[in-house]
Design a protein around this motif. Structure first.
Motif, PDB file in Angstrom:
ATOM      1  N   PRO A  46       1.289  -1.238   0.098  1.00  0.00           N
ATOM      2  CA  PRO A  46      -0.375   0.365  -0.026  1.00  0.00           C
ATOM      3  C   PRO A  46       1.160   0.796   0.101  1.00  0.00           C
ATOM      4  CG  PRO A  46      -0.258  -0.874   1.749  1.00  0.00           C
ATOM      5  CD  PRO A  46       0.641  -1.899   1.230  1.00  0.00           C
ATOM      6  N   VAL A 100       5.361  -5.430   3.199  1.00  0.00           N
ATOM      7  CA  VAL A 100       3.880  -5.116   2.684  1.00  0.00           C
ATOM      8  C   VAL A 100       3.167  -4.737   3.825  1.00  0.00           C
ATOM      9  CG1 VAL A 100       1.973  -6.158   2.070  1.00  0.00           C
ATOM     10  CG2 VAL A 100       4.113  -6.390   0.565  1.00  0.00           C
ATOM     11  N   ARG A 103       3.161  -1.917   6.298  1.00  0.00           N
ATOM     12  CA  ARG A 103       3.168  -0.675   5.499  1.00  0.00           C
ATOM     13  C   ARG A 103       1.260  -0.590   5.846  1.00  0.00           C
ATOM     14  NH1 ARG A 103       4.944   1.340   0.357  1.00  0.00           N
ATOM     15  NH2 ARG A 103       7.100   1.020   0.686  1.00  0.00           N
ATOM     16  N   ASP A 104       0.569  -2.607   5.692  1.00  0.00           N
ATOM     17  CA  ASP A 104      -0.694  -2.120   6.258  1.00  0.00           C
ATOM     18  C   ASP A 104      -0.729  -1.805   7.530  1.00  0.00           C
ATOM     19  OD1 ASP A 104      -2.049  -3.463   3.927  1.00  0.00           O
ATOM     20  OD2 ASP A 104      -1.173  -5.476   4.212  1.00  0.00           O
ATOM     21  N   GLU A 107      -1.171   1.642   7.943  1.00  0.00           N
ATOM     22  CA  GLU A 107      -1.546   2.442   7.200  1.00  0.00           C
ATOM     23  C   GLU A 107      -3.470   2.127   8.244  1.00  0.00           C
ATOM     24  OE1 GLU A 107      -2.357   5.001   4.234  1.00  0.00           O
ATOM     25  OE2 GLU A 107      -0.316   4.937   4.596  1.00  0.00           O
ATOM     26  N   LEU A 108      -3.101   0.879   8.693  1.00  0.00           N
ATOM     27  CA  LEU A 108      -4.816   0.602   9.596  1.00  0.00           C
ATOM     28  C   LEU A 108      -4.656   1.367  10.680  1.00  0.00           C
ATOM     29  CD1 LEU A 108      -5.177  -3.313   8.463  1.00  0.00           C
ATOM     30  CD2 LEU A 108      -6.812  -1.284   8.296  1.00  0.00           C
TER      31      LEU A 108
END
Length: 210
Positions: A46, A100, A103-104, A107-108
């Motif tokens: 993301p 990944v 990054r998740d 963002e979450l």
């Protein structure tokens, strides 16, 4: 044994490609496979607003860190922070294999995430990984002002071996002045007895034996 569809797909891929079980590979070979498989088993990373490669100091030398900053965060924001330790049996894995995921989580959780590239066995024997994990977390807490993160909202996390390291860091930092707001433990290695039913049921045939 019924597996989650994603886990089943991964096992099928390993079988189809003739990849030997992890514990039968040389560490360098296992690391290479772990790095390469992310390209066909993980989604696209993301978008985040910032990625920085940093270095913390520790008792065994420099510790590489990767900082990811969530998209949409205000330029002057002071964010909560997660210090993350990757899984891989203390032997494989790195910032790239877990990029990944970090990054998740960034963002979450709308938080800054620091991915710690701690030293790996067997080249670096215990407690090198533990020492690196503790030192990296202390460094983030001490540099919080310069890094624009909130030391009062500092959490640790990890998966598998990384979950073990997160729990160990939380115990080690008690009473030291570094206040942790929480732990994110994803299937952590925390039970040395290895005596559960699932441990017996999954003793072989799942890439890593009991």
């Amino acid at each position: 044994m019924l597996l989650d569809p994603q886990a089943r797909a991964l096992m099928d891929l390993i079988i189809a490609r003739g990849i030997p079980p992890t514990h039968q590979m040389h560490p360098e070979e296992a690391r290479r496979f772990f790095r390469e498989r992310r390209f066909f088993t993980q989604p696209d990373p993301p978008e985040v607003s910032l990625v920085r490669e940093l270095v913390a100091s520790g008792p065994h030398g420099e510790i590489p860190l990767r900082l990811v900053w969530p998209a949409g965060a205000a330029p002057d924001a002071v964010l909560p922070v997660l210090v993350y330790y990757h899984g891989g049996g203390w032997t494989i894995g790195d910032r790239d294999t877990h990029d990944v995921l970090c990054r998740d989580l960034c963002e979450l959780g709308h938080c800054a995430v620091f991915s710690v590239d701690y030293r790996l066995a067997p080249e670096h024997r215990f407690p090198a990984a533990v020492d690196d994990a503790i030192a990296a977390t202390r460094w983030v807490a001490q540099q919080a002002g310069a890094l624009a993160v909130d030391p009062a909202r500092l959490a640790v996390g990890g998966d598998s071996a990384g979950g073990n390291l997160a729990a160990v860091v939380a115990l080690a930092l008690r009473g030291t002045g570094v206040q942790l707001a929480g732990q994110l433990l994803i299937y952590p290695a925390t039970d040395q007895r290895a005596a559960t039913a699932s441990y017996a049921d999954c003793a072989s045939g799942y890439s890593l034996s009991a």
